[in-house]
Each structure stands twice: as C-alpha cells, then as structure tokens.
Design an enzyme around this catalytic site. Structure first.
Site, PDB file in Angstrom:
ATOM      1  N   ASN A   7       1.013  -1.502   0.078  1.00 43.13           N
ATOM      2  CA  ASN A   7       0.129  -0.409  -0.258  1.00 43.13           C
ATOM      3  C   ASN A   7       1.134   1.315   0.301  1.00 43.13           C
ATOM      4  O   ASN A   7       1.642   1.137   0.754  1.00 43.13           O
ATOM      5  CB  ASN A   7      -1.042   0.362   1.178  1.00 43.13           C
ATOM      6  CG  ASN A   7      -1.887   1.385   1.325  1.00 43.13           C
ATOM      7  OD1 ASN A   7      -1.521   2.365   1.058  1.00 43.13           O
ATOM      8  ND2 ASN A   7      -3.351   0.963   2.162  1.00 43.13           N
ATOM      9  N   HIS A  10       1.020   6.504   1.361  1.00 40.49           N
ATOM     10  CA  HIS A  10       2.049   7.132   2.746  1.00 40.49           C
ATOM     11  C   HIS A  10       2.945   7.883   1.973  1.00 40.49           C
ATOM     12  O   HIS A  10       3.552   8.999   1.974  1.00 40.49           O
ATOM     13  CB  HIS A  10       2.721   6.200   4.018  1.00 40.49           C
ATOM     14  CG  HIS A  10       1.758   6.460   4.204  1.00 40.49           C
ATOM     15  ND1 HIS A  10       0.051   7.193   5.263  1.00 40.49           N
ATOM     16  CD2 HIS A  10       0.584   4.818   5.663  1.00 40.49           C
ATOM     17  CE1 HIS A  10      -1.021   6.407   5.953  1.00 40.49           C
ATOM     18  NE2 HIS A  10      -0.381   5.309   6.146  1.00 40.49           N
ATOM     19  N   HIS A  43      -6.117   3.869  -1.631  1.00 38.94           N
ATOM     20  CA  HIS A  43      -6.886   3.620  -1.079  1.00 38.94           C
ATOM     21  C   HIS A  43      -6.668   5.557  -1.718  1.00 38.94           C
ATOM     22  O   HIS A  43      -6.587   6.231  -1.265  1.00 38.94           O
ATOM     23  CB  HIS A  43      -7.106   3.774  -0.177  1.00 38.94           C
ATOM     24  CG  HIS A  43      -8.090   4.082   0.833  1.00 38.94           C
ATOM     25  ND1 HIS A  43      -7.958   3.650   2.561  1.00 38.94           N
ATOM     26  CD2 HIS A  43      -9.593   4.123   0.845  1.00 38.94           C
ATOM     27  CE1 HIS A  43      -9.654   4.417   2.185  1.00 38.94           C
ATOM     28  NE2 HIS A  43      -9.991   4.497   1.613  1.00 38.94           N
ATOM     29  N   ARG A  45      -8.958   8.286  -1.258  1.00 38.36           N
ATOM     30  CA  ARG A  45     -10.243   8.144   0.460  1.00 38.36           C
ATOM     31  C   ARG A  45     -10.701   9.483  -0.733  1.00 38.36           C
ATOM     32  O   ARG A  45     -10.717  10.252  -1.665  1.00 38.36           O
ATOM     33  CB  ARG A  45      -9.820   9.145   1.573  1.00 38.36           C
ATOM     34  CG  ARG A  45      -8.792   7.436   1.938  1.00 38.36           C
ATOM     35  CD  ARG A  45      -8.224   8.316   3.215  1.00 38.36           C
ATOM     36  NE  ARG A  45      -9.537   7.981   4.690  1.00 38.36           N
ATOM     37  CZ  ARG A  45      -9.152   7.443   5.024  1.00 38.36           C
ATOM     38  NH1 ARG A  45      -8.226   6.324   5.874  1.00 38.36           N
ATOM     39  NH2 ARG A  45     -10.558   7.747   6.029  1.00 38.36           N
ATOM     40  N   ARG A  49      -7.204  12.325   0.935  1.00 36.75           N
ATOM     41  CA  ARG A  49      -5.547  13.183   1.843  1.00 36.75           C
ATOM     42  C   ARG A  49      -5.061  12.285   1.599  1.00 36.75           C
ATOM     43  O   ARG A  49      -3.757  13.498   1.345  1.00 36.75           O
ATOM     44  CB  ARG A  49      -6.876  12.704   3.096  1.00 36.75           C
ATOM     45  CG  ARG A  49      -6.340  11.573   3.599  1.00 36.75           C
ATOM     46  CD  ARG A  49      -6.037  10.950   4.901  1.00 36.75           C
ATOM     47  NE  ARG A  49      -8.035  10.910   5.295  1.00 36.75           N
ATOM     48  CZ  ARG A  49      -7.797  10.506   6.540  1.00 36.75           C
ATOM     49  NH1 ARG A  49      -6.926   9.966   7.322  1.00 36.75           N
ATOM     50  NH2 ARG A  49      -9.100  10.534   6.967  1.00 36.75           N
ATOM     51  N   GLU A  70      -8.271   0.225  -3.086  1.00 39.14           N
ATOM     52  CA  GLU A  70      -8.945   0.552  -1.948  1.00 39.14           C
ATOM     53  C   GLU A  70      -9.749   1.385  -1.715  1.00 39.14           C
ATOM     54  O   GLU A  70      -9.912   2.684  -1.751  1.00 39.14           O
ATOM     55  CB  GLU A  70      -7.995   0.889  -0.460  1.00 39.14           C
ATOM     56  CG  GLU A  70      -8.079  -0.872   0.491  1.00 39.14           C
ATOM     57  CD  GLU A  70      -6.663  -0.033   1.054  1.00 39.14           C
ATOM     58  OE1 GLU A  70      -7.358   1.240   2.468  1.00 39.14           O
ATOM     59  OE2 GLU A  70      -5.450  -0.771   1.100  1.00 39.14           O
ATOM     60  N   THR A 101      -7.949   3.553   8.340  1.00 39.42           N
ATOM     61  CA  THR A 101      -9.413   2.460   8.496  1.00 39.42           C
ATOM     62  C   THR A 101      -9.265   1.189   9.868  1.00 39.42           C
ATOM     63  O   THR A 101      -8.485   1.024   9.866  1.00 39.42           O
ATOM     64  CB  THR A 101      -9.491   1.369   7.222  1.00 39.42           C
ATOM     65  OG1 THR A 101      -9.282   2.117   5.894  1.00 39.42           O
ATOM     66  CG2 THR A 101     -10.651   0.559   7.215  1.00 39.42           C
ATOM     67  N   GLU A 151     -10.590  -9.648   2.672  1.00 41.77           N
ATOM     68  CA  GLU A 151      -9.687  -9.732   3.907  1.00 41.77           C
ATOM     69  C   GLU A 151      -9.541  -9.226   5.221  1.00 41.77           C
ATOM     70  O   GLU A 151     -10.181  -8.405   5.326  1.00 41.77           O
ATOM     71  CB  GLU A 151      -8.773  -7.315   3.169  1.00 41.77           C
ATOM     72  CG  GLU A 151      -7.738  -7.679   3.265  1.00 41.77           C
ATOM     73  CD  GLU A 151      -7.038  -6.673   2.954  1.00 41.77           C
ATOM     74  OE1 GLU A 151      -7.162  -6.327   1.576  1.00 41.77           O
ATOM     75  OE2 GLU A 151      -6.365  -6.166   3.882  1.00 41.77           O
ATOM     76  N   HIS A 191      -3.535  -4.604   7.476  1.00 41.83           N
ATOM     77  CA  HIS A 191      -3.892  -3.752   8.770  1.00 41.83           C
ATOM     78  C   HIS A 191      -2.568  -4.130   9.653  1.00 41.83           C
ATOM     79  O   HIS A 191      -2.772  -5.278  10.328  1.00 41.83           O
ATOM     80  CB  HIS A 191      -4.857  -3.593   9.352  1.00 41.83           C
ATOM     81  CG  HIS A 191      -5.130  -2.200   9.667  1.00 41.83           C
ATOM     82  ND1 HIS A 191      -6.217  -1.823   8.749  1.00 41.83           N
ATOM     83  CD2 HIS A 191      -5.279  -1.950  11.006  1.00 41.83           C
ATOM     84  CE1 HIS A 191      -5.950  -0.180   9.195  1.00 41.83           C
ATOM     85  NE2 HIS A 191      -5.177  -0.385  10.969  1.00 41.83           N
ATOM     86  N   GLY A 192      -1.699  -3.448   9.837  1.00 39.32           N
ATOM     87  CA  GLY A 192      -0.914  -3.117  10.885  1.00 39.32           C
ATOM     88  C   GLY A 192       0.655  -3.556  10.878  1.00 39.32           C
ATOM     89  O   GLY A 192       1.027  -4.174  12.230  1.00 39.32           O
ATOM     90  N   GLY A 213       1.375  -1.888   4.224  1.00 39.46           N
ATOM     91  CA  GLY A 213       1.505  -0.731   3.665  1.00 39.46           C
ATOM     92  C   GLY A 213       2.546   0.852   4.564  1.00 39.46           C
ATOM     93  O   GLY A 213       4.168   0.505   4.450  1.00 39.46           O
TER      94      GLY A 213
HETATM   95  N1  PXP Z   1      -5.699  -3.601   4.183  1.00 34.95           N
HETATM   96  C1  PXP Z   1      -6.992  -2.691   4.331  1.00 34.95           C
HETATM   97  C2  PXP Z   1      -7.563  -2.809   3.804  1.00 34.95           C
HETATM   98  C3  PXP Z   1      -6.425  -0.608   5.025  1.00 34.95           C
HETATM   99  O1  PXP Z   1      -7.208  -0.619   4.526  1.00 34.95           O
HETATM  100  C4  PXP Z   1      -5.086  -1.112   5.487  1.00 34.95           C
HETATM  101  C5  PXP Z   1      -4.761   0.176   5.614  1.00 34.95           C
HETATM  102  O2  PXP Z   1      -5.250   1.029   4.233  1.00 34.95           O
HETATM  103  C6  PXP Z   1      -4.258  -1.896   4.874  1.00 34.95           C
HETATM  104  C7  PXP Z   1      -4.623  -2.846   4.931  1.00 34.95           C
HETATM  105  C8  PXP Z   1      -2.574  -1.496   5.261  1.00 34.95           C
HETATM  106  O3  PXP Z   1      -2.656  -1.515   6.494  1.00 34.95           O
HETATM  107  P1  PXP Z   1      -1.640  -1.007   6.953  1.00 34.95           P
HETATM  108  O4  PXP Z   1      -0.516   0.573   6.443  1.00 34.95           O
HETATM  109  O5  PXP Z   1      -1.541  -0.691   8.611  1.00 34.95           O
HETATM  110  O6  PXP Z   1      -0.057  -1.727   7.254  1.00 34.95           O
END
Ligand code: PXP
Length: 237
Positions: A7, A10, A43, A45, A49, A70, A101, A151, A191-192, A213
């Site tokens: 991702n 950032h 993503h 959004r 942003r 996304e 998210t 996911e 995520h995370g 990401g």
């Molecule tokens: N998957 C989804 C659906 C997300 O919304 C995000 C955050 O944008 C990620 C993966 C990646 O998360 P992270 O940036 O915490 O690795």
C-alpha cells in the site's frame, strides 16, 4: 508463497505534507514492483487526503502487477472505480475523521449497499474483496453479497498489548481463514502488519495475500523502498 501487496498511500501522504510533486507514488509503485511485490494497493479516500484521482489514473497505466484500489462504497467512488477498472477493488469502511481504516466493513449492517457496489464492480470485470473483521457472520454476509475475496482485518492482532492477547487474536484470524476457505473464498489479510508481527500471519494455511503499507513505507525512509520491500518479502517467504 503468500503474496505481498504494498500500500503506497503514505508516499502520497508525505507529498501532501508540502502539496508538491514528490515523493511520487507512481515511482514508488515502480520500485515496489521491481523489488518483487505482487500487487500495488492505493486507497482513494473520499476526502482525497493522500492519493488523488490523477494518481489512480497514472497507476492504472503504469502498474504491471495488479492494481488493488481500496475504496468506500460511496456512489461517486464506485462510479470512478468502474471507469478506472483496477484489477481488484477492496471495499472498506470510511469515516472522515479517522486517521486510518478503523475496523472492518459491516457487510451485514450495510448489506444492500455493499451488495449493490459488489455487483456494479463485478459487472465491470473488477474482482471485489471485502475488508472485514475475522468473524463468521461477516464472512457469511460477504458471500451473500457476492464477494469472492475477503481481507481479514489484523488490527486487533497487531495492536494487542500482550503476547497472550496477540495469540488469542491470531487464533481468531486462523479460524476465520479456515472457515472462509471451506466456503470457497480467497483470503487476504492486512492492517498494522510489520517486520515483527507478520511472520505468524504469513504462516496461516491457505492465506493468499498480505497487504502492508505503513511499516514498509516507514522503513523505507531509513533503508530505501527497494530494500524494505525485499526484506518484507523475505520474511513472508
Ligand atoms: N488493508 C486495508 C484494507 C487497509 O485499509 C490498510 C490501511 O490502508 C492496509 C491493508 C494496510 O495497513 P497498514 O498501513 O497498517 O499496513
């Protein structure tokens, strides 16, 4: 091998800190692909942003692996995706005030809207994934809504404050994966996830892809993006 989707949001976050042209998320995607990632995630959004419409258009042209967009289920965003035709769309919940998210999509609670978005996107040949919490009723609702991919949200696991609760969350994700596989879904997670906690998730039997990401882009500041993607791929392997 479990696949890696990077991702790149950032990279655009940093660009937007100065409202200028650099760092360029398109260049970032190119480097991630060179380093061996399996897909690029971005993503769009509703508040734009970080990633902008033009970024998505440029990514669609330049991404050679798979482009995973996304997105929320807002009508104008769905219409944009239908025109853009990413390889995959991952539907996520979205609130303007959130930093990132928070939690999975409540497919059950927003059933008809989600189903409508899934069918519009699938009709355009876009594979749809639903980002959900690792619970059976959301998995069942995802299938009923027409999704072929889910996911699983790994936030609770990643943010666990003790080894015992991380273990508990890992079991929940593992069980949800096994259940979803028996129901014929492709299962991804994200995520995370970072360089320390990714290993146990990557070991889950049947896991298809991990979308990561923040940890990769953060590490790239010190070690470079190419090296950071290679390192993550190595850990997953
Ligand atoms: N998957 C989804 C659906 C997300 O919304 C995000 C955050 O944008 C990620 C993966 C990646 O998360 P992270 O940036 O915490 O690795």
């Amino acid at each position: 091998m479990v696949k890696l989707g990077v991702n790149i949001d950032h990279v655009a976050t940093l660009r937007e800190a100065r409202k200028t042209r650099v760092p360029d998320p398109i260049e970032a995607a190119r480097i991630c692909e060179k380093a061996g990632c399996d897909s690029i995630v971005a993503h769009l959004r509703e508040d734009r942003r970080h990633i902008k419409d033009d970024d998505m258009v440029a990514l669609r042209k330049s991404v050679k692996t798979l482009l995973n967009m996304e997105m929320s289920i807002a009508g104008d965003i769905v219409a944009f995706a239908c025109k853009l035709k990413p390889d995959q769309a991952t539907l996520v919940p979205e609130r303007r005030q959130e930093v990132t998210t928070e939690g999975g999509l409540d497919v059950k609670g927003n059933f008809s809207r989600v189903k409508k978005a899934v069918s519009k996107l699938e009709d355009r040949g876009i594979r749809v994934s639903l980002f959900i919490n690792p619970v059976r009723h959301q998995i069942d609702a995802s299938i009923s809504a027409g999704a072929r991919i889910i996911e699983l949200h790994t936030g609770e696991y990643a943010n666990a404050l003790s080894a015992a609760s991380a273990k508990r969350e890992l079991t929940i994700i593992r069980d949800a994966t096994a259940y979803a596989l028996t129901r014929g879904l492709e299962v991804n997670a994200g995520h995370g996830l970072d360089y320390n906690n990714v290993k146990d998730i990557a070991k889950i039997k049947g896991m298809h892809e991990l979308n990561i990401g923040h940890s990769i882009i953060s590490r790239s500041i010190f070690f470079g993006l190419y090296a950071s993607v290679i390192e993550m791929k190595g850990i997953i392997r």
